[in-house]
Motif scaffolding. Structure first.
Motif, PDB file in Angstrom:
ATOM      1  N   ARG A 237       0.830  -1.208   0.000  1.00  7.22           N
ATOM      2  CA  ARG A 237       0.000   0.000   0.000  1.00  7.22           C
ATOM      3  C   ARG A 237       0.863   1.256   0.000  1.00  7.22           C
ATOM      4  NH1 ARG A 237      -5.213  -0.187   1.748  1.00  7.22           N
ATOM      5  NH2 ARG A 237      -5.153   1.974   1.040  1.00  7.22           N
ATOM      6  N   PRO A 238       1.612   1.512  -1.078  1.00  3.36           N
ATOM      7  CA  PRO A 238       2.461   2.706  -1.111  1.00  3.36           C
ATOM      8  C   PRO A 238       1.662   3.997  -1.041  1.00  3.36           C
ATOM      9  CG  PRO A 238       2.334   1.689  -3.292  1.00  3.36           C
ATOM     10  CD  PRO A 238       1.708   0.731  -2.325  1.00  3.36           C
ATOM     11  N   ASP A 239       0.375   3.949  -1.411  1.00  2.00           N
ATOM     12  CA  ASP A 239      -0.459   5.145  -1.316  1.00  2.00           C
ATOM     13  C   ASP A 239      -0.741   5.505   0.142  1.00  2.00           C
ATOM     14  OD1 ASP A 239      -1.927   2.697  -1.265  1.00  2.00           O
ATOM     15  OD2 ASP A 239      -3.801   3.838  -1.450  1.00  2.00           O
ATOM     16  N   ARG A 240      -0.716   4.515   1.030  1.00  8.46           N
ATOM     17  CA  ARG A 240      -0.981   4.770   2.449  1.00  8.46           C
ATOM     18  C   ARG A 240       0.297   4.903   3.262  1.00  8.46           C
ATOM     19  NH1 ARG A 240      -3.245   6.780   4.550  1.00  8.46           N
ATOM     20  NH2 ARG A 240      -4.171   5.787   6.359  1.00  8.46           N
ATOM     21  N   PHE A 241       1.366   4.221   2.821  1.00  9.90           N
ATOM     22  CA  PHE A 241       2.575   4.171   3.630  1.00  9.90           C
ATOM     23  C   PHE A 241       3.759   4.743   2.855  1.00  9.90           C
ATOM     24  CE2 PHE A 241      -0.188   0.780   5.177  1.00  9.90           C
ATOM     25  CZ  PHE A 241      -0.237   1.069   6.533  1.00  9.90           C
ATOM     26  N   GLY A 242       3.799   6.080   2.827  1.00 15.56           N
ATOM     27  CA  GLY A 242       4.932   6.772   2.238  1.00 15.56           C
ATOM     28  C   GLY A 242       6.013   7.001   3.278  1.00 15.56           C
ATOM     29  N   SER A 243       6.964   7.855   2.954  1.00 14.42           N
ATOM     30  CA  SER A 243       8.111   8.086   3.831  1.00 14.42           C
ATOM     31  C   SER A 243       7.700   8.604   5.208  1.00 14.42           C
ATOM     32  CB  SER A 243       9.080   9.071   3.173  1.00 14.42           C
ATOM     33  OG  SER A 243       9.611   8.542   1.981  1.00 14.42           O
ATOM     34  N   ASN A 244       6.811   9.591   5.242  1.00 16.75           N
ATOM     35  CA  ASN A 244       6.430  10.184   6.534  1.00 16.75           C
ATOM     36  C   ASN A 244       5.714   9.192   7.433  1.00 16.75           C
ATOM     37  OD1 ASN A 244       7.540  12.651   5.833  1.00 16.75           O
ATOM     38  ND2 ASN A 244       5.608  13.499   5.075  1.00 16.75           N
ATOM     39  N   MET A 245       4.752   8.465   6.843  1.00 16.57           N
ATOM     40  CA  MET A 245       4.012   7.486   7.644  1.00 16.57           C
ATOM     41  C   MET A 245       4.957   6.387   8.135  1.00 16.57           C
ATOM     42  SD  MET A 245       0.934   6.712   8.793  1.00 16.57           S
ATOM     43  CE  MET A 245      -0.461   7.147   7.725  1.00 16.57           C
ATOM     44  N   ALA A 246       5.815   5.901   7.247  1.00 18.34           N
ATOM     45  CA  ALA A 246       6.745   4.834   7.629  1.00 18.34           C
ATOM     46  C   ALA A 246       7.706   5.312   8.720  1.00 18.34           C
ATOM     47  CB  ALA A 246       7.524   4.354   6.399  1.00 18.34           C
ATOM     48  N   TYR A 247       8.096   6.581   8.667  1.00 14.27           N
ATOM     49  CA  TYR A 247       8.996   7.130   9.686  1.00 14.27           C
ATOM     50  C   TYR A 247       8.328   7.104  11.065  1.00 14.27           C
ATOM     51  CZ  TYR A 247      11.731  10.533  12.332  1.00 14.27           C
ATOM     52  OH  TYR A 247      12.471  11.161  13.298  1.00 14.27           O
ATOM     53  N   HIS A 248       7.057   7.514  11.131  1.00 18.59           N
ATOM     54  CA  HIS A 248       6.346   7.498  12.407  1.00 18.59           C
ATOM     55  C   HIS A 248       6.173   6.067  12.911  1.00 18.59           C
ATOM     56  CE1 HIS A 248       5.635  11.751  12.552  1.00 18.59           C
ATOM     57  NE2 HIS A 248       4.952  11.755  11.411  1.00 18.59           N
ATOM     58  N   ILE A 249       5.910   5.150  11.988  1.00 19.86           N
ATOM     59  CA  ILE A 249       5.759   3.746  12.383  1.00 19.86           C
ATOM     60  C   ILE A 249       7.079   3.196  12.914  1.00 19.86           C
ATOM     61  CG2 ILE A 249       5.376   1.421  11.447  1.00 19.86           C
ATOM     62  CD1 ILE A 249       3.232   2.684   9.653  1.00 19.86           C
ATOM     63  N   THR A 250       8.202   3.644  12.340  1.00 18.28           N
ATOM     64  CA  THR A 250       9.515   3.236  12.831  1.00 18.28           C
ATOM     65  C   THR A 250       9.712   3.687  14.274  1.00 18.28           C
ATOM     66  OG1 THR A 250      10.466   3.344  10.605  1.00 18.28           O
ATOM     67  CG2 THR A 250      11.995   3.439  12.463  1.00 18.28           C
ATOM     68  N   ARG A 251       9.331   4.913  14.582  1.00 20.08           N
ATOM     69  CA  ARG A 251       9.450   5.430  15.952  1.00 20.08           C
ATOM     70  C   ARG A 251       8.541   4.638  16.901  1.00 20.08           C
ATOM     71  NH1 ARG A 251       8.146  11.489  16.073  1.00 20.08           N
ATOM     72  NH2 ARG A 251       8.767  11.186  18.243  1.00 20.08           N
ATOM     73  N   TYR A 252       7.346   4.315  16.423  1.00 24.15           N
ATOM     74  CA  TYR A 252       6.414   3.541  17.240  1.00 24.15           C
ATOM     75  C   TYR A 252       6.988   2.151  17.513  1.00 24.15           C
ATOM     76  CZ  TYR A 252       1.940   1.610  18.838  1.00 24.15           C
ATOM     77  OH  TYR A 252       0.941   1.015  19.571  1.00 24.15           O
ATOM     78  N   HIS A 253       7.599   1.547  16.503  1.00 22.29           N
ATOM     79  CA  HIS A 253       8.184   0.220  16.651  1.00 22.29           C
ATOM     80  C   HIS A 253       9.312   0.228  17.676  1.00 22.29           C
ATOM     81  CE1 HIS A 253      10.950  -3.114  15.586  1.00 22.29           C
ATOM     82  NE2 HIS A 253       9.839  -3.781  15.374  1.00 22.29           N
ATOM     83  N   SER A 254      10.108   1.282  17.679  1.00 20.04           N
ATOM     84  CA  SER A 254      11.214   1.377  18.634  1.00 20.04           C
ATOM     85  C   SER A 254      10.710   1.362  20.070  1.00 20.04           C
ATOM     86  CB  SER A 254      12.018   2.661  18.388  1.00 20.04           C
ATOM     87  OG  SER A 254      12.611   2.640  17.104  1.00 20.04           O
ATOM     88  N   ALA A 255       9.517   1.935  20.271  1.00 17.23           N
ATOM     89  CA  ALA A 255       8.972   2.022  21.625  1.00 17.23           C
ATOM     90  C   ALA A 255       8.090   0.838  22.003  1.00 17.23           C
ATOM     91  CB  ALA A 255       8.165   3.319  21.775  1.00 17.23           C
ATOM     92  N   ARG A 256       7.399   0.249  21.014  1.00 16.76           N
ATOM     93  CA  ARG A 256       6.375  -0.744  21.334  1.00 16.76           C
ATOM     94  C   ARG A 256       6.650  -2.153  20.814  1.00 16.76           C
ATOM     95  NH1 ARG A 256       1.523   1.691  22.623  1.00 16.76           N
ATOM     96  NH2 ARG A 256       0.928  -0.449  23.163  1.00 16.76           N
ATOM     97  N   GLY A 257       7.559  -2.310  19.848  1.00 17.00           N
ATOM     98  CA  GLY A 257       7.848  -3.643  19.339  1.00 17.00           C
ATOM     99  C   GLY A 257       6.994  -4.031  18.133  1.00 17.00           C
ATOM    100  N   SER A 258       7.262  -5.215  17.590  1.00 17.52           N
ATOM    101  CA  SER A 258       6.662  -5.633  16.319  1.00 17.52           C
ATOM    102  C   SER A 258       5.168  -5.921  16.421  1.00 17.52           C
ATOM    103  CB  SER A 258       7.383  -6.867  15.774  1.00 17.52           C
ATOM    104  OG  SER A 258       8.715  -6.562  15.407  1.00 17.52           O
ATOM    105  N   ASP A 259       4.735  -6.632  17.455  1.00 16.98           N
ATOM    106  CA  ASP A 259       3.321  -7.014  17.536  1.00 16.98           C
ATOM    107  C   ASP A 259       2.414  -5.783  17.602  1.00 16.98           C
ATOM    108  OD1 ASP A 259       4.018  -9.657  17.464  1.00 16.98           O
ATOM    109  OD2 ASP A 259       3.888  -9.969  19.639  1.00 16.98           O
TER     110      ASP A 259
END
Length: 354
Positions: A237-259
């Motif tokens: 879904r590149p229309d939903r998950f561009g660079s900005n969205m993926a960046y925020h998800i990366t930060r969320y993953h660092s704090a909360r983990g994969s699940d």
């Protein structure tokens, strides 16, 4: 190895952030100057679609060729720009392929199309001079995978004079940018590997080489820290998950983990969360389970994901007791018109009763 005409055209203009698309066009024009499809078609119509042509033809415009390519071309009596058939088993991925992710559903869909219509567009390959008879894919990795999926044994190809390396990467990268098929997740994996393998000494050097802002490189490298299974959930879904969205998800993953991150990705898709809403979740201003909606925005009652040939193209949502919302994207004009006529036919009896 002497710089080839192909590579010279490749460097026609320095890359800049504002001219990324224009630079891609320059390189496409450089390809057209070397790969003359009309010449190849003429050769095929004259019964010369194989690699064997006259010696005079093979020596045409050879002054700017690399030594390795010239030796290969003469040994195989190949004419520059000619379309030939090569065994699929002789084709291998380039270590400098700009793409990393290939969706199984997309490959399967293309395989069905190739099985019905045959291969319409030749791929570009580069000879592996150290292993005669084998070739690296310069452009067309998706077609190669689909042809294998369709149980084909050969592939139509054009052999180009370009050394395997950063230049061949830039060619593939710019072609994908022109097609809008290059994703931030491909960039994340490949750019990190370039730096890890020492092809570039710094983010700044990589940014200068690609004609991008260093911040673009930095964002992609931060995204590269995500596990690939998490990236896979967003690649489709590149229309939903561009660079900005993926960046925020990366930060969320660092704090909360994969699940927790995978649950957030599913919620972004199902609830159509905006980048700002996801940023609020990451910053702790809202929870991933109870994301605030913009004022006046009505929550849908049901959502049905719509797939065509196994590929997600949109959804159908119901609101309250009397509202339906259908959203489709990425359709061909023919498929869009076909669906429109079907919907009109379904609604016609309803309208006639009024």
């Amino acid at each position: 190895m002497k710089t080839s005409q192909f590579a010279k055209g490749f460097k026609a203009r320095p890359d800049t952030t504002s001219s990324e698309k224009r630079t891609a066009l320059d390189r496409l024009n450089a390809i057209d100057g070397i790969v003359d499809i009309q010449q190849a078609g003429q050769a095929a119509s004259n019964g010369r679609s194989s690699a064997f042509v006259s010696e005079e033809q093979t020596d045409a415009d050879s002054a700017t060729e690399s030594d390795a390519y010239r030796a290969w071309r003469r040994a195989n009596r190949y004419s520059a720009g000619q379309v030939i058939e090569l065994p699929l088993k002789a084709i291998k991925p380039s270590p400098f392929n700009p793409r990393h992710f290939y969706l199984k559903t997309s490959i399967a869909e293309l395989a069905v199309n190739l099985a019905k219509q045959g291969q319409q567009q030749a791929i570009h390959v580069i000879p592996d001079y150290e292993n005669p008879g084998t070739f690296y894919v310069s452009d067309g990795g998706r077609r190669v995978r689909a042809l294998k999926e369709a149980n084909k044994e050969t592939v139509k190809a054009i052999v180009v004079d370009l050394p395997i390396g950063i230049e061949s990467y830039k060619l593939g990268y710019d072609l994908n940018v022109q097609r809008d098929s290059q994703t931030v997740f491909d960039n994340a994996i490949v750019w990190k590997r370039f730096l890890d393998d020492g092809h570039f000494q710094s983010q700044r050097e990589l940014a200068d080489h690609l004609g991008l802002d260093e911040s673009t490189i930095a964002v992609a490298l931060s995204i590269s820290k995500l596990p690939e299974n998490v990236m896979h959930e967003m690649v489709a879904r590149p229309d939903r998950f561009g660079s900005n969205m993926a960046y925020h998800i990366t930060r969320y993953h660092s704090a909360r983990g994969s699940d927790a991150t995978l649950r957030l990705i599913n919620r972004i898709t199902s609830d159509d969360l905006s980048t700002r809403q996801v940023a609020d979740i990451v910053k702790g201003r809202a929870s991933a389970q109870e994301t605030p909606k913009p004022p006046g925005r009505q929550r849908y009652a049901q959502r049905l994901e719509i797939k065509l040939d196994g590929v997600s193209v949109g959804d159908l949502k119901s609101y309250g007791e009397d509202r339906l919302e259908l959203r489709l994207r990425g359709l061909s004009k023919e498929r869009r018109d076909e669906l429109l006529h079907q919907i009109e036919a379904m609604l016609l009896p309803v309208q006639s009763k009024k």
